[in-house]
Design an enzyme around this catalytic site. Sequence first.
Site, PDB file in Angstrom:
ATOM      1  N   GLY A  29      27.881 -31.946 -27.951  1.00 43.78           N
ATOM      2  CA  GLY A  29      27.792 -31.230 -26.689  1.00 43.78           C
ATOM      3  C   GLY A  29      29.192 -30.839 -26.249  1.00 43.78           C
ATOM      4  CE1 TYR A  30      32.019 -27.137 -28.414  1.00 40.42           C
ATOM      5  CE2 TYR A  30      29.654 -27.359 -28.657  1.00 40.42           C
ATOM      6  CZ  TYR A  30      30.892 -27.127 -29.203  1.00 40.42           C
ATOM      7  OH  TYR A  30      31.020 -26.902 -30.543  1.00 40.42           O
ATOM      8  CG  LEU A  31      32.950 -33.020 -22.128  1.00 31.14           C
ATOM      9  CD1 LEU A  31      34.056 -34.045 -22.273  1.00 31.14           C
ATOM     10  CD2 LEU A  31      31.900 -33.484 -21.141  1.00 31.14           C
ATOM     11  CG  LEU A  83      29.569 -27.619 -19.115  1.00 31.60           C
ATOM     12  CD1 LEU A  83      30.772 -26.696 -19.233  1.00 31.60           C
ATOM     13  CD2 LEU A  83      29.058 -27.662 -17.686  1.00 31.60           C
TER      14      LEU A  83
END
Length: 155
Positions: A29-31, A83
């Site tokens: 996942g992406y911060l 996000l």
Amino acid sequence: MIEIERKFLVSNLDECLRHATKSTNIVQGYLSLDPSRTVRIRKTDTKAFLTIKGKSNSTGDTRFEWEKEISADEATQLFDLCLGQTIEKTRHLIPFQSHCFEVDVFSGNHKGLVIAEIELRSANEKVALPPWIGKEVTGDSRYYNSSLAKEVLKP
């Protein structure tokens, strides 16, 4: 560290996977989904990482990459802050001549998408391509994992 890689679609998955020497499940996942600086959390079967990647060059094959191993518990906590959508895939390592291709077979929302990546020592390095390699998608931002976290791309 500078990462230099090329990306391709896979035209014959069965032929490709016959040569796999190792397979690893990955959830990421992406911060940050800012193309100038993506921040990724990745958890594999046995390890977890925090990775920061800079903006790609004009051809999309070179960019800054920094990575640090973190604990599985830290990764799990950070996934709550991600996000977009989580990306699920199985990465297969496939040696071909003097290189090793990383072939990602996506599942979940991106089921059916298969991308092969090869890391290079220089942007000008010549690479022999195996017969199961399809269209080159290096530099096509639709195939960046950070883009896949924003929207579904079906093959």
